[in-house]
Design a protein around this motif. Structure first.
Motif, short mmCIF file in Angstrom:
data_model
loop_
_atom_site.label_atom_id
_atom_site.label_comp_id
_atom_site.label_asym_id
_atom_site.label_seq_id
_atom_site.Cartn_x
_atom_site.Cartn_y
_atom_site.Cartn_z
N ASP A 184 22.10 -8.14 15.07
CA ASP A 184 21.67 -6.80 15.45
C ASP A 184 21.64 -6.65 16.96
O ASP A 184 21.18 -7.55 17.66
CB ASP A 184 20.26 -6.52 14.91
CG ASP A 184 20.26 -6.13 13.45
OD1 ASP A 184 21.20 -5.41 13.03
OD2 ASP A 184 19.33 -6.52 12.74
N HIS A 228 19.70 -4.50 18.38
CA HIS A 228 18.39 -3.91 18.66
C HIS A 228 17.59 -4.65 19.73
O HIS A 228 16.99 -4.00 20.59
CB HIS A 228 17.59 -3.77 17.37
CG HIS A 228 18.23 -2.89 16.36
ND1 HIS A 228 19.29 -3.31 15.58
CD2 HIS A 228 17.98 -1.61 16.00
CE1 HIS A 228 19.67 -2.33 14.79
NE2 HIS A 228 18.89 -1.29 15.01
N LEU A 242 16.34 -2.85 23.05
CA LEU A 242 14.92 -2.77 23.38
C LEU A 242 14.67 -3.25 24.80
O LEU A 242 13.92 -2.61 25.54
CB LEU A 242 14.10 -3.60 22.39
CG LEU A 242 12.60 -3.64 22.66
CD1 LEU A 242 11.98 -2.24 22.58
CD2 LEU A 242 11.91 -4.59 21.67
N GLU A 285 16.81 5.09 22.78
CA GLU A 285 15.87 5.42 21.71
C GLU A 285 16.62 5.83 20.45
O GLU A 285 16.29 5.38 19.34
CB GLU A 285 14.94 6.55 22.14
CG GLU A 285 13.94 6.92 21.09
CD GLU A 285 12.94 7.97 21.55
OE1 GLU A 285 12.33 8.60 20.67
OE2 GLU A 285 12.76 8.16 22.76
N ILE A 328 18.15 2.67 18.86
CA ILE A 328 17.13 1.82 18.23
C ILE A 328 16.62 2.44 16.94
O ILE A 328 16.44 1.75 15.93
CB ILE A 328 15.97 1.56 19.21
CG1 ILE A 328 16.44 0.70 20.39
CG2 ILE A 328 14.80 0.89 18.50
CD1 ILE A 328 15.46 0.65 21.56
N CYS A 329 16.41 3.73 16.95
CA CYS A 329 15.79 4.41 15.81
C CYS A 329 16.75 4.74 14.68
O CYS A 329 16.32 4.82 13.52
CB CYS A 329 15.10 5.69 16.28
SG CYS A 329 13.69 5.40 17.35
N ALA A 363 18.71 -1.78 10.98
CA ALA A 363 18.68 -3.20 11.30
C ALA A 363 19.13 -4.00 10.08
O ALA A 363 18.85 -3.63 8.95
CB ALA A 363 17.29 -3.61 11.73
N VAL A 403 14.75 -5.77 12.97
CA VAL A 403 13.56 -5.06 12.48
C VAL A 403 12.39 -5.28 13.44
O VAL A 403 11.64 -4.34 13.76
CB VAL A 403 13.19 -5.51 11.05
CG1 VAL A 403 11.87 -4.90 10.61
CG2 VAL A 403 14.29 -5.15 10.08
N GLN A 440 12.83 -3.05 16.41
CA GLN A 440 12.49 -1.66 16.06
C GLN A 440 10.97 -1.48 15.99
O GLN A 440 10.44 -0.49 16.47
CB GLN A 440 13.13 -1.26 14.73
CG GLN A 440 14.61 -1.05 14.83
CD GLN A 440 15.21 -0.69 13.49
OE1 GLN A 440 14.91 -1.29 12.47
NE2 GLN A 440 16.11 0.30 13.50
N PHE A 495 9.52 -1.49 19.43
CA PHE A 495 9.79 -0.20 20.07
C PHE A 495 8.81 0.85 19.58
O PHE A 495 8.24 1.60 20.37
CB PHE A 495 11.23 0.26 19.80
CG PHE A 495 11.46 1.68 20.25
CD1 PHE A 495 11.67 1.97 21.58
CD2 PHE A 495 11.41 2.73 19.34
CE1 PHE A 495 11.86 3.28 22.00
CE2 PHE A 495 11.58 4.03 19.75
CZ PHE A 495 11.81 4.31 21.08
N ALA A 496 8.59 0.89 18.27
CA ALA A 496 7.65 1.88 17.70
C ALA A 496 6.26 1.69 18.29
O ALA A 496 5.59 2.66 18.62
CB ALA A 496 7.62 1.75 16.18
#
Length: 125
Positions: free
Chosen positions: A30, A32, A36, A71, A74-75, A79, A85, A88, A91-92
């Motif tokens: 991933d 991600h 991030l 953003e 990522i969103c 993933a 995950v 993500q 990030f959240a």
């Protein structure tokens, strides 16, 4: 000259080579975590910009666009790995921490929940 032994050896090794190649291709990675980190760096840079300085407003706009782009990636990119995950989730938390951790929730259960989820994701990643 082709011999029976060379044909058998070639035939025996061909499936293994193909199998090894398919495993290498099947292991997802991933993006991600990289996104991030880029988002964090852009966010830090955005916070120190002086919009009144020369070129400051333009830099601010460019970083806002980059933050929006990261953003969205990522969103909206599903993933496929634990590391994706986890990125993500982090990030959240980072982007919504004030809302997610506001006071008034019984015994701060939401904070404990998010810490528990993050710990589990770290172990799985």
């Amino acid at each position: 000259m082709i011999h029976r032994r060379s044909l058998i050896a070639a035939a025996a090794s061909a499936p293994l080579a193909g199998l090894a190649g398919s495993f290498a291709q099947a292991t997802p990675v991933d993006p991600h975590p990289v996104w991030l980190e880029q988002w964090r760096q852009a966010r830090e840079a955005w916070h120190i910009i002086d919009p009144d300085a020369e070129g400051g407003r333009q830099s601010e706009i460019e970083l806002e666009c980059e933050l929006d782009r990261l953003e969205a990636l990522i969103c909206t990119t599903p993933a496929q790995t634990g590391k994706g995950v986890l990125a993500q989730f982090r990030f959240a938390l980072a982007d919504n921490r004030d809302f997610l951790t506001k006071e008034g929730v019984w015994q701060d259960m939401h904070i404990k929940l998010f810490a528990s989820i993050e710990t589990a994701l770290e172990a799985a990643a």
